[in-house]
Design a protein around this motif. Structure first.
Motif, PDB file in Angstrom:
ATOM      1  N   VAL A 123       7.946  15.567  16.706  1.00 21.61           N
ATOM      2  CA  VAL A 123       6.566  15.804  17.142  1.00 21.61           C
ATOM      3  C   VAL A 123       5.855  14.504  17.527  1.00 21.61           C
ATOM      4  O   VAL A 123       4.633  14.461  17.670  1.00 21.61           O
ATOM      5  N   LEU A 124       6.647  13.437  17.680  1.00 22.02           N
ATOM      6  CA  LEU A 124       6.136  12.151  18.173  1.00 22.02           C
ATOM      7  C   LEU A 124       4.995  11.599  17.320  1.00 22.02           C
ATOM      8  O   LEU A 124       3.938  11.206  17.832  1.00 22.02           O
ATOM      9  N   ARG A 125       5.218  11.553  16.000  1.00 21.30           N
ATOM     10  CA  ARG A 125       4.198  11.003  15.104  1.00 21.30           C
ATOM     11  C   ARG A 125       4.113   9.489  15.290  1.00 21.30           C
ATOM     12  O   ARG A 125       5.008   8.739  14.914  1.00 21.30           O
ATOM     13  N   ALA A 126       3.016   9.045  15.863  1.00 20.01           N
ATOM     14  CA  ALA A 126       2.856   7.620  16.159  1.00 20.01           C
ATOM     15  C   ALA A 126       2.546   6.791  14.927  1.00 20.01           C
ATOM     16  O   ALA A 126       2.601   5.556  14.977  1.00 20.01           O
ATOM     17  N   ASP A 127       2.212   7.445  13.812  1.00 16.88           N
ATOM     18  CA  ASP A 127       1.852   6.722  12.589  1.00 16.88           C
ATOM     19  C   ASP A 127       3.009   6.645  11.597  1.00 16.88           C
ATOM     20  O   ASP A 127       2.807   6.329  10.426  1.00 16.88           O
ATOM     21  N   LYS A 128       4.229   6.939  12.072  1.00 15.69           N
ATOM     22  CA  LYS A 128       5.394   6.956  11.198  1.00 15.69           C
ATOM     23  C   LYS A 128       6.430   5.936  11.688  1.00 15.69           C
ATOM     24  O   LYS A 128       7.239   6.233  12.573  1.00 15.69           O
ATOM     25  N   PRO A 129       6.439   4.726  11.124  1.00 13.72           N
ATOM     26  CA  PRO A 129       7.377   3.685  11.582  1.00 13.72           C
ATOM     27  C   PRO A 129       8.845   4.092  11.473  1.00 13.72           C
ATOM     28  O   PRO A 129       9.653   3.685  12.301  1.00 13.72           O
ATOM     29  N   VAL A 130       9.187   4.899  10.472  1.00 13.69           N
ATOM     30  CA  VAL A 130      10.585   5.321  10.323  1.00 13.69           C
ATOM     31  C   VAL A 130      10.981   6.214  11.488  1.00 13.69           C
ATOM     32  O   VAL A 130      12.041   6.038  12.103  1.00 13.69           O
ATOM     33  N   ALA A 131      10.139   7.181  11.813  1.00 15.83           N
ATOM     34  CA  ALA A 131      10.433   8.099  12.904  1.00 15.83           C
ATOM     35  C   ALA A 131      10.488   7.377  14.245  1.00 15.83           C
ATOM     36  O   ALA A 131      11.255   7.758  15.140  1.00 15.83           O
ATOM     37  N   LEU A 132       9.693   6.314  14.392  1.00 15.61           N
ATOM     38  CA  LEU A 132       9.666   5.560  15.645  1.00 15.61           C
ATOM     39  C   LEU A 132      10.818   4.567  15.746  1.00 15.61           C
ATOM     40  O   LEU A 132      11.004   3.935  16.789  1.00 15.61           O
ATOM     41  N   GLY A 133      11.577   4.414  14.669  1.00 21.54           N
ATOM     42  CA  GLY A 133      12.682   3.463  14.668  1.00 21.54           C
ATOM     43  C   GLY A 133      12.241   2.026  14.504  1.00 21.54           C
ATOM     44  O   GLY A 133      13.027   1.101  14.755  1.00 21.54           O
ATOM     45  N   GLU A 134      11.002   1.811  14.077  1.00 24.85           N
ATOM     46  CA  GLU A 134      10.490   0.455  13.924  1.00 24.85           C
ATOM     47  C   GLU A 134      10.962  -0.200  12.632  1.00 24.85           C
ATOM     48  O   GLU A 134      10.941  -1.425  12.501  1.00 24.85           O
ATOM     49  N   VAL A 135      11.361   0.622  11.674  1.00 27.67           N
ATOM     50  CA  VAL A 135      11.872   0.122  10.406  1.00 27.67           C
ATOM     51  C   VAL A 135      13.114   0.930  10.041  1.00 27.67           C
ATOM     52  O   VAL A 135      13.193   2.123  10.339  1.00 27.67           O
ATOM     53  N   SER A 136      14.088   0.276   9.451  1.00 26.37           N
ATOM     54  CA  SER A 136      15.354   0.927   9.123  1.00 26.37           C
ATOM     55  C   SER A 136      15.155   2.038   8.093  1.00 26.37           C
ATOM     56  O   SER A 136      14.500   1.842   7.065  1.00 26.37           O
ATOM     57  N   SER A 137      15.722   3.199   8.381  1.00 31.98           N
ATOM     58  CA  SER A 137      15.646   4.300   7.425  1.00 31.98           C
ATOM     59  C   SER A 137      16.387   3.951   6.135  1.00 31.98           C
ATOM     60  O   SER A 137      16.000   4.391   5.044  1.00 31.98           O
ATOM     61  N   ARG A 138      17.428   3.151   6.251  1.00 33.39           N
ATOM     62  CA  ARG A 138      18.162   2.719   5.053  1.00 33.39           C
ATOM     63  C   ARG A 138      17.272   1.853   4.163  1.00 33.39           C
ATOM     64  O   ARG A 138      17.279   1.994   2.935  1.00 33.39           O
ATOM     65  N   LEU A 139      16.491   0.967   4.788  1.00 34.23           N
ATOM     66  CA  LEU A 139      15.589   0.120   4.022  1.00 34.23           C
ATOM     67  C   LEU A 139      14.547   0.963   3.299  1.00 34.23           C
ATOM     68  O   LEU A 139      14.232   0.720   2.127  1.00 34.23           O
ATOM     69  N   VAL A 140      14.013   1.970   3.987  1.00 36.32           N
ATOM     70  CA  VAL A 140      13.000   2.837   3.376  1.00 36.32           C
ATOM     71  C   VAL A 140      13.606   3.635   2.229  1.00 36.32           C
ATOM     72  O   VAL A 140      12.992   3.775   1.157  1.00 36.32           O
ATOM     73  N   LEU A 141      14.820   4.152   2.420  1.00 29.76           N
ATOM     74  CA  LEU A 141      15.480   4.906   1.355  1.00 29.76           C
ATOM     75  C   LEU A 141      15.753   4.016   0.149  1.00 29.76           C
ATOM     76  O   LEU A 141      15.483   4.405  -0.998  1.00 29.76           O
ATOM     77  N   ASN A 142      16.289   2.831   0.390  1.00 31.75           N
ATOM     78  CA  ASN A 142      16.579   1.912  -0.719  1.00 31.75           C
ATOM     79  C   ASN A 142      15.292   1.518  -1.452  1.00 31.75           C
ATOM     80  O   ASN A 142      15.278   1.387  -2.681  1.00 31.75           O
ATOM     81  N   SER A 143      14.213   1.346  -0.703  1.00 33.10           N
ATOM     82  CA  SER A 143      12.928   1.008  -1.322  1.00 33.10           C
ATOM     83  C   SER A 143      12.423   2.161  -2.174  1.00 33.10           C
ATOM     84  O   SER A 143      11.883   1.952  -3.274  1.00 33.10           O
ATOM     85  N   ALA A 144      12.607   3.382  -1.676  1.00 36.80           N
ATOM     86  CA  ALA A 144      12.180   4.560  -2.433  1.00 36.80           C
ATOM     87  C   ALA A 144      12.950   4.678  -3.743  1.00 36.80           C
ATOM     88  O   ALA A 144      12.375   4.983  -4.800  1.00 36.80           O
ATOM     89  N   ILE A 145      14.262   4.424  -3.676  1.00 39.74           N
ATOM     90  CA  ILE A 145      15.092   4.519  -4.889  1.00 39.74           C
ATOM     91  C   ILE A 145      14.718   3.418  -5.879  1.00 39.74           C
ATOM     92  O   ILE A 145      14.591   3.664  -7.089  1.00 39.74           O
ATOM     93  N   ALA A 146      14.528   2.200  -5.377  1.00 38.50           N
ATOM     94  CA  ALA A 146      14.157   1.084  -6.255  1.00 38.50           C
ATOM     95  C   ALA A 146      12.811   1.353  -6.925  1.00 38.50           C
ATOM     96  O   ALA A 146      12.642   1.109  -8.134  1.00 38.50           O
ATOM     97  N   ALA A 147      11.841   1.863  -6.155  1.00 40.35           N
ATOM     98  CA  ALA A 147      10.532   2.170  -6.723  1.00 40.35           C
ATOM     99  C   ALA A 147      10.635   3.298  -7.746  1.00 40.35           C
ATOM    100  O   ALA A 147       9.936   3.282  -8.771  1.00 40.35           O
TER     101      ALA A 147
END
Length: 281
Positions: free
Chosen positions: A72-96
């Motif tokens: 749905v072209l969410r412009a406020d979602k860096p993961v969906a836009l490919g601006e940040v690695s999904s792996r980095l976000v997942l690892n950050s979520a697990i660490a948190a």
């Protein structure tokens, strides 16, 4: 690309954490800690414990929803836009999440259990409850547990009074409606149909403010045996504001007036409780 890749990644991670609700809930938790009678240092620790959980919930949400957000072209979602690695976000979520499970143990097993309820509720919402008629339940349990962290962290490990549980749960469900309202159409387009989606934009814009008024009423009248005139005046003022928020929410569902109102009401409720002389336990 930023000249400082680490700072750039940190900024995108922050944007992926749902920063506004994350900060609001964190401050709310710290404020409850102080109102319950905890020291400043211990209240800050409560806030940090809740912050870790909120970060894990926010990051996991954006990781799990990256496909739907991209569709749905969410412009406020860096993961969906490919601006940040999904792996980095997942690892950050697990660490948190790991930090959110371990750090609350320093507050005692009771307070830790309440903190875990919040994290489990958030992850349960992200993993599927958000698309069901029971989408509100994680907000009931999570926000209802916030006062319990504050009181169970005290030396006597007391449970909060009934109206603290009730007000927290009502504020939580109000937050659910306010947060989902701007994204109703995008969510439905990707198969997400929680309770607000089933009620529609107009129904959600009405129910959300009503819940805010109910929560404020419980906080104003719950700790008091008398109906002081100033409590009724404030409740009437919040009610009037809720009506305005509902009207704006119905006419402009793409905006976030109800969510902003919810944060303002939470801050007002904390202030009112602080000057009322009531106690959370």
């Amino acid at each position: 690309m930023s000249r400082h890749p680490l700072l750039h990644s940190a900024r995108l991670l922050a944007l992926s954490s749902h920063p506004l609700p994350t900060c609001a809930v964190t401050v709310f938790a710290g404020g409850l800690g102080l109102l319950a009678g905890n020291s400043i240092a211990r209240s800050l620790l409560i806030a940090v414990c809740v912050l870790a959980g909120q970060l894990s919930i926010g990051w996991s949400n954006d990781f799990l929803d990256r496909g739907r957000d991209a569709a749905v072209l969410r412009a406020d979602k860096p993961v969906a836009l490919g601006e940040v690695s999904s792996r980095l976000v997942l690892n950050s979520a697990i660490a948190a999440a790991v930090l959110a499970l371990l750090l609350p143990l320093t507050l005692g097993i009771g307070a830790a259990g309440a903190a875990w309820v919040i994290v489990i509720s958030g992850w349960g919402y992200n993993l599927g409850l958000k698309a069901t008629v029971f989408s509100f339940l994680p907000y009931v349990t999570a926000f209802g547990a916030l006062p319990a962290i504050a009181t169970l962290a005290l030396a006597d490990h007391a449970f909060p009074v009934w109206w603290a549980w009730a007000a927290g749960s009502l504020l939580g469900v109000a937050a659910h409606f306010a947060n989902v309202l701007p994204d109703l159409l995008a969510d439905e387009a990707t198969g997400v149909r929680g309770l607000p989606h089933r009620l529609g934009a107009r129904g959600s814009a009405i129910v959300g403010p009503l819940l805010l008024v109910a929560a404020t009423g419980v906080l104003l009248l719950g700790p008091s045996t008398s109906w002081s005139w100033w409590r009724l005046v404030i409740l009437a003022a919040v009610g009037a504001g809720a009506v305005v928020g509902a009207v704006v929410g119905v006419r402009r569902p793409g905006r976030r007036p109800l969510f902003a109102a919810m944060i303002a009401v939470c801050a007002l409720d904390l202030l009112l409780f602080a000057v009322s002389g009531g106690t959370l336990r």
